[in-house]
Design a protein around this motif. Structure first.
Motif, PDB file in Angstrom:
ATOM      1  N   UNK A 166      74.370  45.345  -7.023  1.00 59.95           N
ATOM      2  CA  UNK A 166      75.484  45.714  -7.856  1.00 59.95           C
ATOM      3  C   UNK A 166      76.308  44.462  -8.106  1.00 59.95           C
ATOM      4  N   UNK A 167      76.617  44.186  -9.352  1.00 63.78           N
ATOM      5  CA  UNK A 167      77.411  43.006  -9.658  1.00 63.78           C
ATOM      6  C   UNK A 167      78.888  43.303  -9.469  1.00 63.78           C
ATOM      7  N   UNK A 168      79.619  42.261  -9.147  1.00 62.20           N
ATOM      8  CA  UNK A 168      81.058  42.392  -8.955  1.00 62.20           C
ATOM      9  C   UNK A 168      81.736  41.538 -10.001  1.00 62.20           C
ATOM     10  N   UNK A 169      82.632  42.155 -10.740  1.00 64.69           N
ATOM     11  CA  UNK A 169      83.352  41.442 -11.772  1.00 64.69           C
ATOM     12  C   UNK A 169      84.735  41.098 -11.252  1.00 64.69           C
ATOM     13  N   UNK A 170      85.134  39.822 -11.303  1.00 66.31           N
ATOM     14  CA  UNK A 170      86.464  39.469 -10.815  1.00 66.31           C
ATOM     15  C   UNK A 170      87.546  40.093 -11.687  1.00 66.31           C
ATOM     16  N   UNK A 171      88.672  40.388 -11.057  1.00 65.12           N
ATOM     17  CA  UNK A 171      89.786  40.983 -11.793  1.00 65.12           C
ATOM     18  C   UNK A 171      90.495  39.888 -12.585  1.00 65.12           C
ATOM     19  N   UNK A 172      90.549  40.058 -13.882  1.00 67.59           N
ATOM     20  CA  UNK A 172      91.260  39.134 -14.757  1.00 67.59           C
ATOM     21  C   UNK A 172      92.157  39.945 -15.660  1.00 67.59           C
ATOM     22  N   UNK A 173      92.949  39.279 -16.462  1.00 65.49           N
ATOM     23  CA  UNK A 173      93.811  39.988 -17.407  1.00 65.49           C
ATOM     24  C   UNK A 173      92.988  40.898 -18.319  1.00 65.49           C
ATOM     25  N   UNK A 179      71.516  64.633  -0.876  1.00 69.51           N
ATOM     26  CA  UNK A 179      71.794  63.462  -0.057  1.00 69.51           C
ATOM     27  C   UNK A 179      72.366  62.263  -0.789  1.00 69.51           C
ATOM     28  N   UNK A 180      72.698  62.400  -2.072  1.00 64.58           N
ATOM     29  CA  UNK A 180      73.272  61.294  -2.835  1.00 64.58           C
ATOM     30  C   UNK A 180      74.788  61.255  -2.646  1.00 64.58           C
ATOM     31  N   UNK A 181      75.326  60.046  -2.567  1.00 64.49           N
ATOM     32  CA  UNK A 181      76.764  59.840  -2.435  1.00 64.49           C
ATOM     33  C   UNK A 181      77.372  59.685  -3.823  1.00 64.49           C
ATOM     34  N   UNK A 182      78.503  60.334  -4.053  1.00 61.55           N
ATOM     35  CA  UNK A 182      79.201  60.262  -5.333  1.00 61.55           C
ATOM     36  C   UNK A 182      80.550  59.599  -5.103  1.00 61.55           C
ATOM     37  N   UNK A 183      80.815  58.544  -5.881  1.00 65.32           N
ATOM     38  CA  UNK A 183      82.052  57.780  -5.738  1.00 65.32           C
ATOM     39  C   UNK A 183      82.738  57.737  -7.098  1.00 65.32           C
ATOM     40  N   UNK A 184      84.030  58.064  -7.098  1.00 67.06           N
ATOM     41  CA  UNK A 184      84.843  58.080  -8.317  1.00 67.06           C
ATOM     42  C   UNK A 184      85.620  56.771  -8.383  1.00 67.06           C
ATOM     43  N   UNK A 218      79.974  56.927  -9.769  1.00 63.30           N
ATOM     44  CA  UNK A 218      78.793  56.180  -9.361  1.00 63.30           C
ATOM     45  C   UNK A 218      78.055  57.015  -8.328  1.00 63.30           C
ATOM     46  N   UNK A 219      76.745  57.172  -8.527  1.00 61.29           N
ATOM     47  CA  UNK A 219      75.909  57.939  -7.610  1.00 61.29           C
ATOM     48  C   UNK A 219      75.008  56.955  -6.880  1.00 61.29           C
ATOM     49  N   UNK A 259      72.680  52.136  -6.440  1.00 57.77           N
ATOM     50  CA  UNK A 259      73.378  52.922  -7.455  1.00 57.77           C
ATOM     51  C   UNK A 259      72.355  53.370  -8.482  1.00 57.77           C
ATOM     52  N   UNK A 260      72.209  54.690  -8.610  1.00 61.25           N
ATOM     53  CA  UNK A 260      71.218  55.234  -9.537  1.00 61.25           C
ATOM     54  C   UNK A 260      71.853  55.737 -10.828  1.00 61.25           C
ATOM     55  N   UNK A 261      73.136  56.052 -10.778  1.00 64.94           N
ATOM     56  CA  UNK A 261      73.827  56.571 -11.963  1.00 64.94           C
ATOM     57  C   UNK A 261      75.223  55.978 -12.021  1.00 64.94           C
ATOM     58  N   UNK A 262      75.625  55.563 -13.213  1.00 66.41           N
ATOM     59  CA  UNK A 262      77.023  55.210 -13.496  1.00 66.41           C
ATOM     60  C   UNK A 262      77.395  56.020 -14.721  1.00 66.41           C
ATOM     61  N   UNK A 263      78.333  56.928 -14.561  1.00 62.51           N
ATOM     62  CA  UNK A 263      78.684  57.867 -15.626  1.00 62.51           C
ATOM     63  C   UNK A 263      80.129  57.638 -16.038  1.00 62.51           C
TER      64      UNK A 263
END
Length: 101
Positions: A1-8, A32-37, A45-46, A52-56
């Motif tokens: 999973x990529x991480x994008x730095x916080x910018x303006x 058994x899948x974890x769901x994160x809001x 994100x699932x 991560x299999x799903x980003x909705x």
């Protein structure tokens, strides 16, 4: 999973004033899948088997996290463990029940 730095460009005014955590665990579904809001961009994100299999994107389809919870209840039979209360009334009832013990 990529991480994008916080910018303006990546942080809106709403994100800096929102009192909610950036990530809120919704729960673990019956498969058994974890769901994160993710509150910063209204996405779910699932995670299955550590990936991560799903980003909705909820905003793209004008849905809420409550709609996602209903969808998982219909699609996967709900959650084995659910951390995010669907409604404020559920949270209040849960708090009263815990307090009574």
């Amino acid at each position: 999973m990529s991480v994008q730095p916080r910018t303006h460009e990546t942080v809106s005014e709403a994100q800096t004033t929102d009192p909610r955590a950036n990530y809120i665990s919704v729960g673990i579904d019956n498969e058994g899948a974890y769901h994160v809001y993710r509150t910063t961009d209204e996405s779910v994100h699932v995670i299955e088997n550590g990936e991560r299999t799903v980003r909705y994107d909820l905003e793209d389809v004008e849905k809420t996290i409550d709609d996602w919870i209903d969808y998982i209840a219909d699609r996967r039979g709900g959650f084995k463990v659910q951390y995010l209360f669907k409604t404020m009334a559920d949270a209040i009832v849960g708090a009263v029940e815990v307090g009574d013990q």
